[in-house]
Write an enzyme that holds these catalytic residues in place. Structure first.
Site, PDB file in Angstrom:
ATOM      1  N   LYS A 139       0.836  -1.206   0.000  1.00 26.51           N
ATOM      2  CA  LYS A 139       0.000   0.000   0.000  1.00 26.51           C
ATOM      3  C   LYS A 139       0.865   1.248   0.000  1.00 26.51           C
ATOM      4  O   LYS A 139       0.580   2.236  -0.688  1.00 26.51           O
ATOM      5  CB  LYS A 139      -0.920  -0.003   1.214  1.00 26.51           C
ATOM      6  CG  LYS A 139      -1.735   1.283   1.345  1.00 26.51           C
ATOM      7  CD  LYS A 139      -2.716   1.245   2.506  1.00 26.51           C
ATOM      8  CE  LYS A 139      -3.494   2.548   2.603  1.00 26.51           C
ATOM      9  NZ  LYS A 139      -4.536   2.495   3.659  1.00 26.51           N
ATOM     10  N   HIS A 271      -8.751 -32.373 -33.236  1.00 22.94           N
ATOM     11  CA  HIS A 271      -9.687 -31.295 -32.912  1.00 22.94           C
ATOM     12  C   HIS A 271     -10.642 -31.708 -31.797  1.00 22.94           C
ATOM     13  O   HIS A 271     -11.847 -31.487 -31.874  1.00 22.94           O
ATOM     14  CB  HIS A 271     -10.446 -30.850 -34.156  1.00 22.94           C
ATOM     15  CG  HIS A 271      -9.552 -30.390 -35.269  1.00 22.94           C
ATOM     16  ND1 HIS A 271      -8.682 -29.340 -35.143  1.00 22.94           N
ATOM     17  CD2 HIS A 271      -9.369 -30.879 -36.527  1.00 22.94           C
ATOM     18  CE1 HIS A 271      -8.015 -29.174 -36.274  1.00 22.94           C
ATOM     19  NE2 HIS A 271      -8.394 -30.103 -37.121  1.00 22.94           N
TER      20      HIS A 271
END
Length: 509
Positions: A139, A271
């Site tokens: 922070k 696929h």
């Protein structure tokens, strides 16, 4: 640029490995060290002069170490604003030392959960002081540098060497972002652990900090990244890096092969759909049978086996161009032969428990579902026709259903015994799927007389049964559930076909 010279550092880490070079660099810079417990002992072992945290706070470590650094003098030293007059007055008033660098890591919560430790041990690995120090330092990145992981030590050493022990605002802000990545990941895993079997408001939380860039996504103009730990699942023994499409196919292959645990089995995927699957007495025969299903589509595919790849199987495999081969193990002579193609990807699969939830992005959100873990066997079959399937047909129906479950909807799967003959995949109608499957099977020389058929969903009309009977198919498995189920049953009875229903649909979109 807001350059800040590091004059003091608070260090409190669980893992000490890799820390020494950073400590040595800080010593060169004349940095004052603050620490406690095992980290203090480690630093003193390196010859560092250390100010004990409890000498600053006038408070000992209590509750078995649960409370050590949680004190206003520690957090004040991190959080006070150096250019704020009131903050500076209070620093002087309460004799709070400025802390310019915080080096903290977190207790190994994920590792403790993964080890199967009892809950009381897991709870003790929920870090309180560490996570609070990380957040406080992050922070106040305007003034403080936070180092929140041992993976960052090397980068910090280079930074301090390049800037003579100072940091710029951009540096501190970058490390603050990394710190909140660490803390949010940590909290996500704690939430996941504590929320198991709890009735909480739905919340989607997922955090994967490991990642690797892919050559591209589905197509070269799309960027792609994999988030996760592939090394936990596979040892890569040969070949180029896995692509986005490789990974999608590998995922489908692994899920399909999980259906076959006992006898040797091989599946070939293209696929995400299986173009060849077979179970046989040997892996070699399973591969030969799987390839026979569709040797054209197998070109450039992904192959998976559930047993050790021996030389005989490798010799057959080596005749085909494929992208990826997955197996639990490879005989050494087989491995050497298969490695003769440098780009061929060979993966040794490790026995890892896969997630029971599936999710993907959709529209402006995410959809999540349970993995489809249902697999119906003969015990789940309900015969609805005059003729029950023979034992041979039941075996074929069980096999076909396993493949069907992992094939794109709408799908029809044709099989005989433990060999896939053909499948119709991803069609907009079930009739189209069936016709595609029949045409494919015949094009590769399969006789369909006596074959069986599996459907991922119910038949709304009797047309599929009629077409299947004309092709020679003698038994069908489907979930049932159509208001016109009886029409399909009647069509089977009129043609002496057997039909069983499972009551479970297996759509795969």
């Amino acid at each position: 640029m807001n350059s800040v010279k590091i004059k003091s550092a608070l260090i409190s880490v669980y893992y000490k490995d890799g820390l020494e070079p950073l400590v040595r660099e800080l010593q060169k810079q004349g940095v004052t060290f603050y620490s406690t417990g095992g980290t203090q002992t480690f630093l003193e072992g390196l010859g560092a002069q250390v100010v004990a945290v409890d000498s600053v706070t006038d408070y000992p470590s209590i509750f078995g170490g649960r409370v050590k650094t949680l004190h206003p003098k520690v957090f004040g030293g991190i959080l006070h604003r150096r250019n704020h007059p009131t903050d500076q007055q209070e620093v002087q008033q309460f004799n709070i030392p400025a802390i310019d660098l915080v080096i903290v890591d977190l207790y190994p919560f994920e590792e403790t959960v993964a080890s199967g430790a009892p809950e009381e041990d897991v709870i003790e690995k929920i870090d309180i002081g560490g996570i609070s120090l990380i957040r406080a330092a992050a922070k106040n990145f305007q003034d403080v540098l936070i180092v929140s992981s041992r993976e960052q030590y090397g980068e910090v050493v280079e930074l301090l060497q390049a800037k003579d022990g100072s940091t710029e605002l951009a540096d501190r802000k970058r490390f603050a972002a990394k710190a909140f990545d660490v803390s949010s990941h940590y909290d996500t895993h704690i939430f996941s652990y504590l929320s198991q079997e709890q009735e909480l408001a739905p919340a989607f939380k997922q955090s994967e900090r490991q990642s690797q860039s892919l050559r591209y996504g589905e197509n070269p103009h799309q960027a792609g990244t994999f988030y996760g730990n592939l090394d936990a699942l596979f040892d890569k023994l040969n070949g180029k890096e896995l692509s986005y499409n490789n990974l999608v196919d590998v995922d489908a292959a692994v899920l399909l092969m999980a259906e076959f645990a006992d006898q040797p089995a091989v599946a070939i995927l293209k696929h995400t759909n299986a173009c060849g699957v077979a179970v046989a007495d040997t892996l070699h025969q399973a591969y030969v049978n799987a390839l026979a299903c569709d040797p054209v589509s197998a070109f450039g595919g992904v192959i998976i086996a559930n047993k050790t790849v021996d030389l005989a199987t490798a010799e057959e495999l080596n005749k085909l161009f494929f992208e990826v081969l997955i197996a639990p193990e490879f005989d050494q002579d087989a491995l050497e032969l298969l490695k003769s193609k440098k780009n061929r990807i060979l993966l040794r699969q490790k026995p890892v428990q896969l997630p029971a939830k599936l999710f993907k992005t959709l529209l402006n959100g995410v959809i999540e579902q349970d993995k489809d873990l249902a697999t119906e066997t003969a015990a789940d079959f309900r015969t609805v026709t005059n003729r029950a399937p023979s034992q041979e047909e039941v075996e074929g129906l069980e096999f076909a259903l396993k493949v069907c479950k992992h094939t794109k909807s709408n799908t029809i799967v044709l099989s005989r015994g433990n060999q896939l003959l053909a499948s119709g995949v991803g069609q907009t109608s079930r009739v189209d799927a069936l016709r595609q499957a029949i045409e494919k099977a015949r094009s590769f020389g399969f006789e369909l007389q006596g074959a069986v058929m599996a459907s991922d969903a119910f038949f709304p009309f009797p047309d599929c049964v009629e077409i299947a009977a004309e092709a020679g198919i003698t038994a069908v498995v489907q979930p049932g559930g159509s208001i016109k189920d009886q029409d399909s049953v009647d069509a089977c009875n009129a043609r002496n076909m057997a039909m069983v229903m499972t009551g479970v649909r297996h759509f795969k979109h």
